[in-house]
Motif scaffolding. Structure first.
Motif, short mmCIF file in Angstrom:
data_model
loop_
_atom_site.label_atom_id
_atom_site.label_comp_id
_atom_site.label_asym_id
_atom_site.label_seq_id
_atom_site.Cartn_x
_atom_site.Cartn_y
_atom_site.Cartn_z
N GLU A 86 42.45 47.85 30.59
CA GLU A 86 42.80 47.92 32.12
C GLU A 86 43.61 46.66 32.22
OE1 GLU A 86 39.40 47.30 35.60
OE2 GLU A 86 39.51 45.66 34.29
N SER A 146 41.80 49.34 41.95
CA SER A 146 40.54 49.86 42.16
C SER A 146 39.74 48.96 43.42
CB SER A 146 39.57 49.59 40.95
OG SER A 146 39.77 50.23 39.57
N SER A 205 35.91 52.61 38.07
CA SER A 205 37.50 52.29 38.44
C SER A 205 38.10 53.46 39.19
CB SER A 205 38.09 52.22 37.01
OG SER A 205 39.39 51.90 37.03
#
Length: 410
Positions: free
Chosen positions: A203, A211, A159
């Motif tokens: 997330e 990302s 990430s």
């Protein structure tokens, strides 16, 4: 659906394979997987066979040391030469994984590769990959690998968001993987992969897009993106069970996959396996394709798995026990199984259906063919390839790949 015996049968002390496994072996591609089990720290989601230095204290002394690990693994490469016989057989791919292989000195990785070259020979176009933690390499390290014969590097990014990395217990800082891509290019690596994980608790879609944008800015020629799987026994599983963090649901996983497909395709990447995208056929990971297509590979190292000619075996897991077996002149194999024709048919469907080329319909049985017809009408298989005799997943089919496979193997 057939399954492996829980423990398999014993592996002979000399590691000898049945003659059936070696029949026509020279005609089959051969790869090597080299497992380096050491990590600086354990990531909260990881259930791989890895060990920190602290975990190895008092469990074998020098036998479990990183300092002489390369020598121990080279002993297994030499064992592989004896087991596979003297017939000429160049190695097509080498993949060094872990753990964190780049915790070893670059010279150790180069020596391990050199042992394969000496014992077997490398194909002129051999793909030679190592995984790397972005914090464990620098320009000098990468240059040493490239000079030593490595031509592909796979960097663990996961990430670009700090709070997501924190949940995963990843130690690198945002931006470091992207910098590593540039350093690898400067060292002469033509092929560079970035690994991503989506669906981490906490997330958001925007985190995931950030990302992907960071990956595109870095410019690798290969991207792997895997949905987070919470494995029992991991620190992450314990935190979720205690209610400290929520589990991401399947719908969120599907949304993230669609975002990845849209973003990567628009940038010139093409899926060739459900979780992998490449900018060109040359950028595809040839080593993983050996696995997916049921070719031969020898896995060297603690806990590594191998497959040659329908025989699958696995090594003892602990580095100390692994090193002790080789030091005593014995195979480190813990067990093995001889795959039946039905085992291999089912595994072919399981693996090849995930590929862009799909799986031939003539591999399916009657119930599987009926399931394929249903999948076609439900928009899970592509009509064109189906008419040509292949089952190839649509985008919707990729989202439901596991369910499609379960139906087709009947």
């Amino acid at each position: 659906m057939p399954s492996a015996l829980p423990d398999g049968e014993p592996v002979p002390d000399d590691g000898a394979l049945p003659s059936s496994a070696l029949a026509e072996a020279a005609d089959r591609p051969l790869g090597f997987y080299l497992h380096v089990p050491y990590c600086a720290s354990r990531c909260g989601y990881c259930d791989f066979n890895t060990y920190t230095a602290t975990e190895l204290r008092g469990t074998g002394g020098v036998l479990a040391s990183r300092d002489n690990y390369a020598d121990t693994l080279i002993d297994e490469i030499r064992l592989a030469r004896k087991v596979l016989g003297d017939d000429p057989r160049e190695v097509r791919t080498v993949f060094v994984g872990g753990g964190t292989p780049t915790l070893l000195a670059p010279g150790d990785l180069v020596r391990m590769l050199g042992a394969i070259r000496e014992e077997f020979g490398l194909a002129a176009d051999a793909e030679v990959t190592t995984e790397a933690n972005p914090e464990s390499v620098d320009p000098a390290y990468l240059a040493a690998l490239r000079e030593g014969g490595f031509n592909r590097v796979s960097l663990g990014m996961q990430s670009a968001r700090r709070h997501v990395l924190r949940i995963l217990d990843r130690t690198h800082t945002p931006g470091r993987p992207e910098a590593c891509v540039a350093e690898a290019r400067a060292a002469g690596f033509e092929h560079v992969n970035l690994d991503l994980i989506y669906g981490t608790p906490g997330e958001s879609d925007d985190d995931w897009r950030a990302s992907l944008d960071a990956v595109l800015d870095a410019g690798p020629d290969h991207v792997s993106a895997y949905a987070l799987i919470v494995e029992e026994g991991t620190q992450l599983a314990r935190r979720i069970r205690r209610g400290e963090i929520p589990m991401t649901d399947d719908d969120a996983h599907a949304d993230r996959y669609l975002i990845a497909e849209e973003t990567l395709t628009a940038a010139g990447y093409h899926w060739y396996e459900v979780s992998n995208w490449a900018t060109s056929p040359e950028a595809r990971c040839l080593h993983n394709e050996l696995y997916w297509r049921g070719a031969d590979w020898w896995g060297a190292g603690p806990g590594a798995h191998s497959h040659v000619g329908g025989v699958r075996w696995w090594n003892v897991k602990h580095p100390g026990a692994y090193a002790a077996a080789l030091a005593a002149g014995r195979s480190p194999g813990a067990g093995r199984e001889l795959l039946t024709d039905e085992d291999r048919r089912v595994e072919r469907i399981l693996l090849e259906l995930r590929l862009r080329e799909g799986v031939p319909l003539d591999v399916l049985r009657e119930k599987g063919l009926a399931a394929a017809r249903r999948a076609l009408t439900e928009g899970l298989l592509q009509p064109g390839p189906y008419d040509e005799g292949r089952a190839v997943l649509t985008l919707r089919g990729r989202l439901l790949a596991d369910a499609v496979v379960r139906d087709l193997v009947d």
